[in-house]
Scaffold this active site. Structure first.
Site, PDB file in Angstrom:
ATOM      1  N   HIS A   1       0.854  -1.183   0.000  1.00 59.04           N
ATOM      2  CA  HIS A   1       0.000   0.000   0.000  1.00 59.04           C
ATOM      3  C   HIS A   1       0.886   1.228   0.000  1.00 59.04           C
ATOM      4  O   HIS A   1       1.943   1.248   0.640  1.00 59.04           O
ATOM      5  CB  HIS A   1      -0.925   0.002   1.222  1.00 59.04           C
TER       6      HIS A   1
ATOM      7  N   ASP B   1      -7.753  -4.930  -0.114  1.00 58.00           N
ATOM      8  CA  ASP B   1      -8.167  -5.531  -1.383  1.00 58.00           C
ATOM      9  C   ASP B   1      -8.096  -7.053  -1.347  1.00 58.00           C
ATOM     10  O   ASP B   1      -8.799  -7.725  -2.099  1.00 58.00           O
ATOM     11  CB  ASP B   1      -7.284  -5.017  -2.532  1.00 58.00           C
TER      12      ASP B   1
END
Length: 438
Positions: free
Chosen positions: A325, A381
Site C-alpha cells: 500500500h 483488497d
C-alpha cells in the site's frame, strides 16, 4: 535568533539564501517561486516567472488541500475519521452515521439521523431519463461506465443545479445549496449503482423509497435484496452498513483527488463524481478489489499456483494484488475487521475455493523475507471481495459498491472545499522537448 519553523535554502547558482516557512510539517510550494536564477536586479514579476518549480510526478509527496476529516498513520497502521478510530466507528455505528460524521463533522443526533434519511429519500427517486440511459448500455458493459453515464443523465435532468448553466457561484460559500448537492449526489450514486446492478442481472428495477429507512436499506431494496415479505434482508443490511464504514474515506485518494480536481473549476458535484468514478474503477485503485478476486481464480487454475505467481511478481512480470500500500507500512487496519465479517459468513466464505488462494498469499507475505524486508503487508483488497461474494453479489458490481461506499468521504471533502476561497487546480509541467526557433 533563527526561526525553528523555517527551511533555509542556499541556491548555489546565485549564492542567494532563502527562508521558507514550515507549517504543519509542510512547505507551501509557491514559496519556491521566489528562488530564481535571474540577477537580483531583475523585476519581481520576472523572478516569479523564472522561479523554481517542484517536480513531483504522480503527487508522491505533495499535499493539495488542508482537511480535518480523515487521518492515517501509515507506520502505526491507524485510520481515524474526525479523530475517531475506524474500529470504534465499526463497532459502535452504522454507515449512515459515519457518512454524517465525515460530511457534516459530527455523529448525528436521533433527530439529525431522521432528517438525513428524509433528505436522502427525497433525492433517491431518479428522473426517467436516468433509467433510459442505463438501459442503453449492454448488461455486459463495465459497470463504472454505465454508472458514469447514469450520473451524467441525473445531472442533466436538472440544469438549474449546474453552475455553467445557472451561475458560477451557486455552491461556493453557500452551504444550503452545497448540502443539497451532497444529498443529491450521494442519493444519485446509490440509486444508479442499484439500477446498474439490476440491469446487469437483467432484473426489474423499482425505485421504491421509504424515508423511514436508511439510504443503504433503500438501495438494497432497489437491488432486490429483500426477504419474502418485501422488507430489506437484514443480513445484507448489517453487512453493508459495517463493510462500507471501512471504505467510507481514506484521505486524499486518487478518486477523491479526481473529483476535487474537476470541482475546483466550480463544476457541479454530480459531474465531478463521474470523474471520480472513472478514476476509482482503475486497477490501481478500487478496481483492485474485483481484479484481485479474478486474479485468485486465475492463480487457482494455473500450474504452480500461488508460489509461481509470487515468483512472477518478484520478477516484475505482474502485480501481486492485495499486497502493499502506498500509505501503510504495516498491516492495513481494515483487514482485521474484514476477517471478522468473513467469520460471520463462515459457511459461504469457507465454501469459496478462492479463499485458500488468498490465505496462501497472506501466509507468504508474513513469512517471505522479500516482503518483510520491504515492509510489504496485505491490504483491504485481499479480502474486500469475499464479503460481497458471500452475500451473493455478482463480481461485476464489487467495484461499484466500493465506489459508492467512498462517496460519503468524497462529498465530505467537496463540502470542505466549498467553504474556502476557490482555487483552480492547474499543475505545472517541466518541458523537456525542443524549443521553437525564434
Amino acid at each position: 535568533m533563527p526561526k525553528w519553523d523555517t527551511l533555509w535554502v542556499w541556491d548555489l547558482r546565485t549564492f542567494r539564501p532563502y527562508a521558507l516557512k514550515i507549517e504543519h510539517n509542510a512547505v507551501d510550494a509557491s514559496q519556491f517561486r521566489k528562488i530564481s536564477p535571474l540577477p537580483i536586479s531583475a523585476p519581481v514579476v520576472e523572478h516569479m516567472s523564472a522561479g523554481l518549480t517542484v517536480l513531483d510526478e504522480g503527487y508522491k509527496n505533495t499535499a493539495v488541500v488542508k482537511s480535518q476529516m480523515t487521518h492515517i498513520d501509515g507506520n502505526k497502521g491507524t485510520l481515524a475519521y474526525r479523530g475517531l478510530p475506524v474500529g470504534y466507528c465499526f463497532e459502535n455505528h452504522d454507515y449512515e452515521e459515519v457518512a454524517h460524521l465525515l460530511i457534516f463533522g459530527n455523529l448525528p443526533t436521533p433527530e439529525q439521523k431522521r432528517q438525513f434519511r428524509i433528505n436522502m429519500a427525497r433525492e433517491m427517486v431518479p428522473d426517467p431519463s436516468v433509467m433510459r440511459t442505463v438501459r442503453a448500455f449492454a448488461p455486459e458493459a463495465p459497470a463504472f461506465l454505465t454508472i458514469s453515464a447514469g450520473l451524467s443523465a441525473w445531472a442533466a435532468s436538472d440544469p438549474t443545479k449546474i453552475p455553467v448553466h445557472a451561475g458560477d457561484r451557486i455552491y461556493i460559500g453557500k452551504m444550503d445549496a452545497t448540502d443539497n448537492g451532497v444529498y443529491r449526489s450521494l442519493a444519485a450514486m446509490m440509486t444508479v449503482t442499484a439500477m446498474t446492478a439490476c440491469h446487469q442481472m437483467k432484473k426489474p428495477f423499482v425505485a421504491q423509497v421509504d424515508s423511514n429507512l436508511s439510504p443503504v436499506d433503500n438501495m438494497l431494496i432497489m437491488m432486490g435484496k429483500t426477504d419474502r415479505f418485501g422488507n430489506v434482508d437484514q443480513k445484507f443490511s448489517r453487512a453493508i452498513n459495517k463493510l462500507w464504514i471501512l471504505f467510507a474515506d481514506h484521505e486524499m485518494t486518487n478518486s477523491t483527488a479526481a473529483f476535487l480536481h474537476a470541482s475546483s473549476s466550480l463544476s457541479d458535484p454530480l459531474s465531478s463524481m463521474a470523474c471520480g468514478v472513472a478514476a476509482c474503477a482503475g486497477p490501481l485503485h478500487a478496481g483492485a478489489i474485483d481484479l484481485a478476486y479474478k486474479r485468485f481464480a486465475e492463480i487457482r487454475e494455473t500450474e504452480g499456483g500461488v508460489k509461481q505467481h509470487i515468483d512472477d511478481c518478484k520478477a516484475k512480470k505482474c502485480r501481486l494484488m492485495g499486497v502493499g500500500h502506498r500509505v501503510y507500512r504495516t498491516v492495513d487496519p481494515r483487514v482485521g475487521y474484514l476477517r471478522d465479517m468473513m467469520s460471520q459468513f463462515e459457511n459461504e466464505v469457507q465454501g469459496n475455493p478462492l479463499l485458500e488462494v488468498a490465505k496462501e498469499i497472506e501466509n507468504a507475505v508474513f513469512t517471505d523475507d522479500y516482503f518483510l524486508s520491504r515492509k510489504l503487508s496485505i491490504n483491504a483488497d485481499l479480502y474486500g471481495s469475499f464479503v460481497y461474494a458471500a452475500l451473493g453479489f455478482d463480481v461485476r458490481i464489487f467495484t461499484p459498491l466500493a465506489i459508492t461506499a467512498r462517496t460519503a468521504g468524497i462529498l465530505g471533502h467537496w463540502r470542505e472545499s466549498m467553504q474556502v476561497q476557490p482555487c483552480l487546480w492547474r499543475p505545472r509541467q517541466i518541458y523537456t522537448g525542443k524549443l521553437a526557433e525564434a
